[in-house]
Write an enzyme that holds these catalytic residues in place. Structure first.
Site, PDB file in Angstrom:
ATOM      1  N   ASN A  78      -7.900   0.010   4.024  1.00 42.47           N
ATOM      2  CA  ASN A  78      -7.230  -0.788   5.054  1.00 42.47           C
ATOM      3  C   ASN A  78      -5.711  -0.779   4.936  1.00 42.47           C
ATOM      4  OD1 ASN A  78      -6.887  -2.345   2.761  1.00 42.47           O
ATOM      5  ND2 ASN A  78      -7.602  -4.257   3.679  1.00 42.47           N
ATOM      6  N   LYS A  79      -5.175  -0.038   3.966  1.00 42.22           N
ATOM      7  CA  LYS A  79      -3.729  -0.046   3.754  1.00 42.22           C
ATOM      8  C   LYS A  79      -3.016   0.891   4.737  1.00 42.22           C
ATOM      9  CE  LYS A  79      -3.638  -3.053   0.407  1.00 42.22           C
ATOM     10  NZ  LYS A  79      -5.046  -3.397   0.275  1.00 42.22           N
ATOM     11  N   ILE A  80      -1.680   0.852   4.694  1.00 44.23           N
ATOM     12  CA  ILE A  80      -0.892   1.576   5.698  1.00 44.23           C
ATOM     13  C   ILE A  80      -1.108   3.080   5.601  1.00 44.23           C
ATOM     14  CG2 ILE A  80       1.223   1.699   4.306  1.00 44.23           C
ATOM     15  CD1 ILE A  80       2.662   0.939   7.063  1.00 44.23           C
TER      16      ILE A  80
END
Length: 381
Positions: free
Chosen positions: A194-196
């Site tokens: 879910n990170k950038i």
């Protein structure tokens, strides 16, 4: 207004299209183990991106693992106390527990939602009375916004406290022209799905000396001693990043700047479209540049709906939203741990009760942001 046919997720992964060439190369060369050329290159590419002269990244299986290894490098002892952000994901504090140490939680401040320097000073003053000031601070950079590192570093330097900068949510952000992840004695990055940018699962420990990087590498590969057979003189871990996952990371890092711009645009659109609602968005203080990993906002007290009600309203339209992190000092597992704050109503509790995270994917078109904003407006009518 009709609900979305396909669910709008909070922060889905966004592939560049170039990942498969590095994955395929790993398969072609039979590098399908937790080491290899992709891992080496990913570490070098991260070092180049972070723009620091003395920096030695070590790729790990998760950001949590990176925090744990930083604590091992600091020789954390059983029952030793560690200062830690209260407003954060539990992965910031769990590694302290792995070492049978004791997290001491520090409240947030309103300008960044990160550790409050005044609350940290209060904690130090109280600990001075016991004759044992903690040697370590784990400082999280929430939702892409940097903590107030000038003040925090000055305080920590005065008392010999090492800073582990938990920039799991802040890759691509900066503080006074320095990249998040480089602002402590150790830095931590996360590449969770879910990170950038993502490697599916993975992290990075940022060290500032070759000696510490070598020690970290030793620890994350089961602490195998130099010998013609398997020899182990201390406890190690299976924390090395896979060569296949590192290949994903190489391609993802190449598009990081565009992902940051996309998420910043999402935030700006929300702020523009929702200007006539009660929602309060967190602005960047001077010298800060957030990656806006998640677009977040506060619902003031005495508004007709709560954060939970707005989340439920959005869910009816097939839109995922969530609360701000529930503070660590409010978690049942930490109910006996100390918590220091300076406000009568702790800031971390207020932002949990009144805050909301909105869908923020870098592949979300502006017309979707507009439609979500219109649905939010319905909730306030």
């Amino acid at each position: 207004m009709h609900k979305f046919e396909k669910r709008i997720l909070l922060s889905p992964p966004h592939m560049s299209g170039n990942e498969m060439q590095y994955i395929q190369k790993a398969f072609d060369d039979n590098w399908v183990v937790p080491l290899g050329p992709n891992v080496d290159r990913f570490e070098k590419d991260i070092a180049t991106y972070l723009q620091e002269q003395e920096i030695y990244p070590i790729a790990t299986s998760s950001g949590t693992a990176a925090i744990h290894i930083a604590l091992r490098l600091l020789n954390l002892q059983e029952k030793e106390e560690v200062f830690c952000s209260s407003s954060t994901f539990i992965a910031s504090a769990n590694p302290v527990m792995y070492e049978k140490a004791v997290p001491i939680f520090i409240d947030s401040e309103k300008d960044t939602w990160n550790i409050c320097p005044a609350s940290l000073l209060r904690a130090i003053e109280e600990k001075k009375k016991t004759g044992k000031i903690p040697r370590v601070l784990i400082c999280a950079d929430l939702f892409g916004m940097s903590a107030r590192y000038d003040e925090i570093t000055d305080i920590c330097n005065s008392y010999g406290i090492s800073i582990i900068s938990d920039a799991a949510e802040a890759l691509g952000s900066s503080y006074k022209n320095r990249k998040c992840g480089t602002l402590g004695n150790y830095g931590v990055l996360s590449f969770n799905g879910n990170k950038i940018i993502t490697t599916s699962g993975g992290g990075m420990l940022i060290t500032h000396s070759k000696e510490e990087a070598n020690k970290a590498l030793f620890l994350i590969t089961q602490a195998r001693d130099q010998a013609p057979y398997y020899l182990h003189s201390e406890i190690g871990y299976n924390y090395r990043m896979s060569n296949i996952l590192a290949g994903i990371g190489i391609a993802q890092l190449q598009v990081l700047d565009s992902r940051v711009e996309a998420r910043r645009n999402v935030y700006s659109s929300y702020k523009n479209y929702l200007v006539d609602t009660p929602l309060i968005f967190l602005d960047e203080p001077e010298g800060y540049r957030s990656n806006r990993w998640l677009s977040t906002a506060l619902i003031p007290d005495n508004t007709r709906i709560s954060a939970s009600q707005l989340i439920a309203h959005l869910n009816e339209y097939n839109i995922e939203a969530r609360r701000i992190w529930n503070p660590m000092h409010k978690q049942p597992i930490f109910e006996k741990n100390e918590f220091f704050h300076t406000e009568s109503k702790p800031i971390s509790e207020y932002i949990f009760q009144n805050g909301i995270c909105l869908p923020s994917g870098s592949n979300m078109p502006d017309d979707t942001v507009y439609r979500i904003s219109e649905i939010i407006k319905l909730a306030f009518q």
